[in-house]
Every structure is written in C-alpha cells, then in structure tokens.
Design a protein around this motif. Structure first.
Motif, short mmCIF file in Angstrom:
data_model
loop_
_atom_site.label_atom_id
_atom_site.label_comp_id
_atom_site.label_asym_id
_atom_site.label_seq_id
_atom_site.Cartn_x
_atom_site.Cartn_y
_atom_site.Cartn_z
N PHE A 119 0.74 -1.27 -0.19
CA PHE A 119 0.18 0.07 -0.08
C PHE A 119 0.87 1.49 -0.04
CE2 PHE A 119 -2.75 -2.97 2.32
CZ PHE A 119 -3.79 -3.45 1.16
N HIS A 120 1.82 1.36 -0.75
CA HIS A 120 2.78 2.32 -0.94
C HIS A 120 3.39 2.41 -2.49
CE1 HIS A 120 3.33 2.68 3.59
NE2 HIS A 120 3.21 1.16 3.41
N PHE A 121 3.37 3.62 -3.08
CA PHE A 121 3.84 4.00 -4.28
C PHE A 121 4.63 5.39 -4.62
CE2 PHE A 121 -0.17 5.70 -4.83
CZ PHE A 121 -0.05 6.90 -5.38
N VAL A 122 5.40 5.34 -5.33
CA VAL A 122 6.27 6.45 -5.65
C VAL A 122 5.93 6.88 -7.19
CG1 VAL A 122 8.27 5.27 -6.32
CG2 VAL A 122 8.34 7.75 -6.01
N SER A 123 5.57 8.22 -7.39
CA SER A 123 5.01 8.57 -8.63
C SER A 123 5.88 9.54 -9.05
CB SER A 123 3.46 8.88 -8.65
OG SER A 123 3.53 9.97 -7.73
N GLY A 124 5.94 9.92 -10.47
CA GLY A 124 6.72 11.10 -11.10
C GLY A 124 5.63 11.79 -12.14
N ALA A 125 5.78 13.18 -12.11
CA ALA A 125 4.99 13.88 -12.97
C ALA A 125 6.03 14.71 -13.59
CB ALA A 125 3.89 14.56 -12.15
N ASP A 126 5.25 15.89 -14.71
CA ASP A 126 6.06 16.74 -15.36
C ASP A 126 6.46 17.96 -14.27
OD1 ASP A 126 5.95 15.59 -17.72
OD2 ASP A 126 4.12 16.60 -18.60
N GLU A 127 7.14 17.32 -13.45
CA GLU A 127 7.79 18.31 -12.36
C GLU A 127 9.01 17.53 -12.25
OE1 GLU A 127 5.60 18.69 -8.85
OE2 GLU A 127 4.94 16.52 -8.60
N LYS A 128 9.95 18.36 -11.22
CA LYS A 128 11.29 17.88 -10.69
C LYS A 128 11.23 17.02 -9.62
CE LYS A 128 13.22 21.84 -12.71
NZ LYS A 128 13.85 23.17 -12.52
N VAL A 129 9.97 16.64 -9.04
CA VAL A 129 9.86 16.08 -7.94
C VAL A 129 9.35 14.65 -7.91
CG1 VAL A 129 9.00 16.21 -5.54
CG2 VAL A 129 9.73 18.37 -6.81
N LEU A 130 9.76 13.70 -7.11
CA LEU A 130 9.05 12.24 -6.82
C LEU A 130 8.31 12.39 -5.82
CD1 LEU A 130 11.79 9.83 -7.63
CD2 LEU A 130 9.83 9.95 -9.00
N ARG A 131 7.13 12.07 -5.63
CA ARG A 131 6.17 11.99 -4.65
C ARG A 131 5.82 10.59 -4.06
NH1 ARG A 131 3.60 17.28 -3.98
NH2 ARG A 131 4.25 18.61 -5.98
N VAL A 132 5.95 10.36 -2.77
CA VAL A 132 5.77 9.05 -2.12
C VAL A 132 4.29 9.13 -1.36
CG1 VAL A 132 6.54 6.97 -0.52
CG2 VAL A 132 8.04 8.88 -1.88
N PHE A 133 3.54 7.97 -1.53
CA PHE A 133 2.22 8.06 -1.04
C PHE A 133 2.17 6.63 -0.26
CE2 PHE A 133 1.81 10.86 -4.67
CZ PHE A 133 1.05 11.77 -4.14
N SER A 134 1.05 6.71 0.61
CA SER A 134 0.88 5.65 1.55
C SER A 134 -0.86 5.65 1.67
CB SER A 134 1.22 5.81 2.74
OG SER A 134 1.11 4.79 3.93
N ALA A 135 -1.29 4.30 1.86
CA ALA A 135 -2.71 4.00 1.64
C ALA A 135 -3.26 4.60 3.26
CB ALA A 135 -3.07 2.49 1.45
N PRO A 136 -4.44 5.22 3.36
CA PRO A 136 -5.15 5.42 4.58
C PRO A 136 -5.99 4.40 5.11
CG PRO A 136 -6.29 6.24 2.56
CD PRO A 136 -5.11 5.81 2.04
N ARG A 137 -6.22 4.35 6.33
CA ARG A 137 -7.05 3.20 6.61
C ARG A 137 -8.53 2.95 6.27
NH1 ARG A 137 -7.40 0.28 11.31
NH2 ARG A 137 -5.65 1.04 12.03
N ASN A 138 -9.13 4.07 5.82
CA ASN A 138 -10.62 3.88 5.18
C ASN A 138 -10.25 3.29 3.82
OD1 ASN A 138 -12.59 5.62 3.36
ND2 ASN A 138 -13.17 5.02 5.25
N PHE A 139 -9.16 3.61 3.03
CA PHE A 139 -9.09 2.72 1.89
C PHE A 139 -8.94 1.31 2.05
CE2 PHE A 139 -6.20 0.35 -0.93
CZ PHE A 139 -6.91 0.52 -2.08
N VAL A 140 -8.00 1.00 3.14
CA VAL A 140 -7.81 -0.56 3.29
C VAL A 140 -8.91 -1.05 3.87
CG1 VAL A 140 -6.40 -2.04 4.78
CG2 VAL A 140 -5.21 0.01 4.00
N GLU A 141 -9.88 -0.82 4.61
CA GLU A 141 -11.14 -1.20 5.07
C GLU A 141 -12.09 -1.51 3.67
OE1 GLU A 141 -12.40 1.55 7.93
OE2 GLU A 141 -11.05 0.77 9.51
#
Length: 708
Positions: A448-470
C-alpha cells in the motif's frame, strides 16, 4: 501441454470530451467513443464487452440506428476527427461488416441515421446524415455494402452542432433538423430526392447544442437546447384545409405558426410548426437533450412525453407535462454538488426508462437508476471508469491483487476486482492522486505504498489510509487482518485532503476528524474567521460497492508522505526492486549530466548514488527478479546493465557498478529503445525499440545474444 487461453477481464475507459459521443440502444448496449475506438458497455453487467476499431482519429459522435419497431438495433453510425463516417453492422457485440463514408474535409461532430424500410428486406436501406467542422452537412445513402453521398448542404462560414433525422407524420417524408451556431434551427425536407430548406426556427439566443425528434399521437416533436440555458420544444402537425380557412377568417387566436407544404404520394400536404413550450431550470449551457425511448404497449408504439436534459451546471433534469394542466414541469433533478468537474456534455435514457446516464467534461460516466415502488428514488449506480487522456504507466501491487495507473489526465487510479456472489468484475475503487501536472511514471514500493513522477522535478511517495484499506477489504473479500499485517506498528491516517492552494495530499488522522466534529457541533460560536471557515477534511465512507465518481474525486485520496528532490528536469521513469528497498528514477535529459539515474533507499529516503552512462533520457528501467541487476534503456539507442554490490562506499553499504552495456559498433537497435524486461530466472533480459526489433541478452555473458 494444454494451450493457454488469454481472455479480456477488464477494460478501463471513459467517454471522449464531445457532446454527441454516447448512445444507449434498445439492444441494451451503451456505445461511446473512447479515444479512437468505440466501447460497447453493458450497464447491467458493469463490463465493457468489446471495442470497435476503425477510426484513425478521435471518435466525436455515436448513434444507434432504429430499423424496426422498438426492436434491438443492429446498426451503429459514428464520426471522428479523421473526417470519416463509419457505419457498423453488429451481431451482439461482434462486427459483421462496416462501411466507411469519406468526403468531409474536417472533423465530423454529429451524425444521425434513418432506416427507410421496415427491416423485412435482406438489405437495409439507410439514410445517414453527418455534420462536420467544414461547415457542411452531407446526406448519404447506404445499401448493402456500399454507401454514396447523395447531397451536400453548405452553411458558408457557420457550423452545425447537431443534426436529427425523422419522417413527417402521415406522409413518410424525411425531415432534417440542423442546430447551428447562428442560434437557428434549420428544417429541411426531402423532395424529389434532394433536401430543401423549408423553415428556420427562431428563439434561442446562443449556439444550439442539441436537437432530437420524437413522434407522439401523430405529431412530430423537436426538442432543442442551447448555450442560453434554455430548452425549447417545437411541434409539427398536419394542417387541414378547414383549419386554414378558419384562421384566414380571423376566428381563432393561436400562437404563431410557420406553414410549409410537402409533396408526397398522397398529394400536397400542409404542415405547421409551432413552439410548444420553453423549459427554464438550468443555470448554465444545456449541451444535451434526449427523449425517453418509445415502447410497444397494447400492440402499438407509444412515445412517453418525458425529456431528459444535461447541462454544464452539473445537473440532469427530467421534464414531463402535468397530467391536469399539460404544463411542462421539472420532475426530477440529479447531479453533482461541489468538486472540480465542469458539468455534463450529454445524457441518455435506458431502453426501459428506469436508468439515466450523463457523461461529463472529464469523460466520467454518471449513472442513476430507480425502482418501481410507490415513491421511486433515483440513486447512483456503479459504472465503468478510466483515464480521459493517455495512460503513461501501470504496475501491479506486490501481491497481484490490484493495479495502479497514471496518465496525462493528471490522475493516479487504482483498479481492483469486486467479488460478490460468485461474480467478479474489475472497477476503479480509488483515485489516490489528483495532481496539477501530467503524470508520467509510477512504481509500487510495498503493498500500500507507491512512488510517482510527473512533469515536475519531484518524486512523490504515497501511503494508503485506513479508510481505503477497510473498503478494499470489503470490495475484494480479503480479510482486513491480512491486509493490516504488513503495517504493524505504523499508524495509518484515516484519509487525505488537499489544501486550497496546494498540490500535496495532507494526511487526516482520527484526531483531526474529532476536532472538526466538535467544532461543527459545539455550542460555542466561532471566535475567528479561521474557526468560522475551517479546513474541509475528507468524509470517511463505508463502501458496499465500488465508489461513484463524486466519491472518487473527494474521498479516496492517499496521504503524501515524502518528496524526493534531486532531478533537474521533468520526471520520466521510476522503478523499484522486488524487496521494496531501492528506488531508481530518471528525468528528461538532452545532456549526459542530466541523464544520470538516481538511486534512493526507501528506509530513509536518502539519495545513495547517481549512475552516469547515458547521454539522453532514460526511457525505462527494470530490476532483475533476484534484485542483483538494474537494466536501463535510453533515447540514445543504448542499454546499460548495473550490478548491485552489497559492500559499497555509500552510507547504506549498497552501490551499483556498470556490468555491461551496448557495444555501439555492433548495436542492434537503430532507433530509440523504449522497453526492457527480464526472464523469470534473471538469466536473460530483453530490450525493444521503435524499429520493431527485440534483443535478448544473457545477463552474465553479454556477448551471447540472439534477435527476434
């Protein structure tokens, strides 16, 4: 060894951003243009059953052709930005044959068709009309496997936004309505094989966006909508000689009627056109109108006088005349509240009238249905969804239970199977990231973690919230304890919200929800402007089925937990090893110093190494299944293979060294290398380029190669 069978289990797609691109037929299939294809969607099964591929440009308009009395359709007509009209004959969701009609010099924006026989003959005689951006309307005659242009009607510098074909009651003469950008509806009737203009209907004060005919009780009704926020209903009926004489004698006071005469096999018939009513209720441009389909009842065809309209004010309205007074009134209003969408582009009735559908500016389909109880309530239903622009990257979660994709529509979407009562269908169940830049790449670094890249110079890391997991646990029928086992000792946020002027998803915890609840329900009045207008947090929802579009937009975001800085240009590709401990990323580059691959350690999210070899953008990277090698391919037509050393000079004790690379003197690829992959045993890897060549190479002995 038994042969393997590959079957399509899910197609994620959405409607194109044009007003006339969705059509719901009596055959039960919903046809809509998605990119250059036409998707055939079955709303009851919530699955796309097939796609029609024939256009080389975006599909702009789709229409089912009714060739028998309230029976299922077998013909479909479409128009696209390739300046082409295609007539499809279907059997179920399979194409039997198709006819390409070519003649327009610009994109086709509206189509309609009329069946000129009863459908008893072996070959249908079809009349097709198409409007395009070349300011022309073309009328086509199609019979068998051939189609030819009968007539071209030019509108000079004007544009026709929509067209609709029908037959005048009693005389069976085709009549054509054209809604124009001059705020007029131009009426044409066919006489001696050619369409002739007989009238122009005035009243709208802005561009006319939709027109549609309906036949009821021997009269012909035309509904029109425009950017002036109004809907007008016009009535065409037969004028008898007696009524004409009474009007000439001045004995009757009636609304203004426009008179025209039509030659038919029965002689000369007089018709009158009058304005039936004006419907006002929308607060923005009305882009679509649709009559409820006619039904076969007591052995005769009956047309329900119910009209559906869709507007950019994010609502659909059902209109019907009052039983006592006959005044047209608003019966039902459905739609969206809030959000960042830009309204509806069109609407459709289901064949039985129990469901209504709208397609939005961003391509999303919105479906509502009702039951037949005494007090029917319209409620939203599950419907197919997908990216409305190019999909740039997609990956599986480590357990293979869902997929995550990113696209140029600036969203990250998560698709998962919905398991219920022995039936499994795939749906979009979360939209973890809604960004302000076009998305380019993604990699899963855990369940439940991923890293994404866009048309910007930054990578962003995300983590799943409890509401999604449920909710994911309930929808996919996976025990919640199993899903939470990988997050022991880590506090999960409840959800995420986006600040008004930010791009980062802010985590929302249980304490934030409680403080917001106390602020809203407490007896004390807000003491400041900040207290009076607090930050709007997400609302946790308990899903029993996949979420609808409004929930996907507002309540399924994932919190952003980290930003990774280090690249000098827009992100292009990212990869993670199978253990989830290392992430490799690359950005767009035109010089060697910018084409370096950066290695990140996920435990601390520190940059541990920069790998320099390529001179142009690295297009894709892949870790070997045993995580010992990193393979990279580039626009400079070379590949590089890096070997992991566990005892290196970095703080983490990890480093990569160049193990093998392309021999430029004997390079196989003559064009940009776009793809790379590994065999399951980590012994071989493959690289593919735009010259349609694939090179297989041994990972340990790079001199042994063969080509496919």
């Amino acid at each position: 060894m038994a042969a393997s069978i590959i079957q399509t289990c899910h197609i994620a797609c959405c409607a194109n951003r044009t007003p006339n691109v969705v059509a719901w037929g009596r055959c039960g299939l919903l046809a809509f243009g998605t990119c250059n294809s036409i998707a055939l969607y079955h709303p009851e099964n919530t699955t796309v059953t097939g796609t029609l591929n024939g256009h080389t440009g975006r599909v702009n308009c789709v229409k089912w052709i009714h060739c028998s009395d309230c029976g299922p359709e077998t013909w479909l007509v479409s128009g696209g930005s390739d300046n082409r009209v295609i007539l499809w004959e279907l059997e179920g969701d399979k194409v039997i044959k198709f006819i390409k009609l070519e003649g327009h010099s610009d994109a086709v924006c509206a189509v309609d068709a009329l069946c000129l026989n009863s459908g008893q003959e072996e070959q249908h005689n079809l009349m097709v009309v198409s409007a395009a951006s070349d300011s022309c309307v073309k009328i086509w005659s199609c019979k068998g496997i051939e189609g030819e242009c009968m007539q071209t009607v030019s509108f000079g510098n004007g544009f026709v936004m929509d067209v609709s074909l029908s037959c005048l009651p009693g005389v069976n003469v085709p009549v054509l309505a054209c809604g124009n950008d001059d705020c007029k509806i131009h009426l044409y009737i066919q006489q001696n094989g050619q369409f002739q203009k007989v009238d122009s209907l005035l009243g709208h004060e802005d561009w006319i966006r939709g027109v549609e005919w309906a036949v009821s009780d021997g009269d012909l009704f035309l509904a029109s909508c425009a950017q002036d926020c109004l809907i007008r209903i016009w009535r065409i009926f037969t004028k008898s000689s007696a009524s004409c004489e009474e009007e000439d004698n001045g004995n009757l006071i009636k609304l203004k009627e426009n008179i025209f005469k039509v030659k038919s096999n029965d002689g000369l018939t007089t018709f009158a056109v009058t304005l039936e009513t004006v419907l006002s209720g929308h607060e923005n441009s009305v882009y679509g109108v649709h009559w409820q389909p006619s039904i076969l009842k007591d052995g005769r065809i009956q047309q329900p006088m119910v009209l559906l309209s869709a507007s950019l004010d994010k609502t659909m309205i059902l209109w019907a005349p009052d039983e006592e007074s006959g005044v047209w009134l608003e019966q039902v209003r459905v739609g969206e509240v809030g959000g960042n969408t830009l309204g509806f582009y069109g609407c459709q009735f289901s064949p039985d009238g129990l469901m209504i559908l709208a397609h939005a500016f961003h391509g999303a389909l919105h479906l509502w249905g009702r039951d037949l109880s005494e007090q029917p309530i319209w409620s939203p239903h599950v419907v197919v969804s997908g990216h409305f622009n190019s999909v740039q990257d997609v990956c599986w979660d480590p357990e293979g239970e869902f997929i995550v994709s990113v696209g140029l529509d600036q969203t990250t979407r998560l698709f998962s199977p919905w398991r219920r009562k022995g039936k499994v269908t795939w749906h979009e169940i979360a939209r973890p990231q809604i960004h302000g830049y076009d998305m380019q790449c993604i990699a899963m670094i855990g369940r439940f973690h991923f890293v994404s890249g866009a048309d910007e110079k930054v990578l962003r890391v995300f983590s799943a919230p409890r509401n999604f997991v449920e909710n994911f646990s309930y929808i996919s029928s996976i025990p919640l304890e199993k899903l939470l086992s990988s997050n022991k000792g880590v506090e999960l946020a409840e959800g995420a919200s986006v600040p008004a002027l930010g791009l980062s998803n802010k985590a929302v915890f249980q304490g934030d929800l409680m403080s917001q609840l106390n602020m809203n329900d407490g007896p004390d009045k807000p003491s400041s402007a900040a207290d009076q207008y607090p930050q709007v947090y997400f609302q946790p929802i308990q899903l029993k089925e996949p979420p609808t579009e409004d929930h996907l937009l507002q309540n399924t975001l994932w919190p952003e937990v980290q930003k990774l800085y280090g690249h000098g240009f827009e992100m292009f590709c990212v990869a993670c090893n199978h253990s989830g401990s290392i992430v490799a990323s690359a950005c767009k580059a035109s010089k060697p110093e910018h084409a370096a691959i950066i290695i990140w350690q996920t435990a601390s999210w520190k940059k541990i190494q920069s790998l320099s070899f390529h001179s142009l953008t690295v297009t894709q990277m892949s870790f070997s299944p045993d995580d010992k090698f990193l393979l990279a391919v580039s626009r400079d037509r070379t590949w590089s293979l890096w070997k992991l050393n566990t005892e290196g000079h970095t703080d983490s004790g990890l480093s990569f060294t160049l193990h093998a690379c392309t021999d430029k003197k004997t390079a196989v690829h003559s064009r940009i290398i776009w793809s790379c992959d590994w065999s399951h045993d980590s012994k071989y890897f493959s690289t593919g380029s735009r010259d349609k060549k694939v090179e297989w190479t041994m990972a340990c002995k790079n001199t042994i190669t063969h080509y496919l």
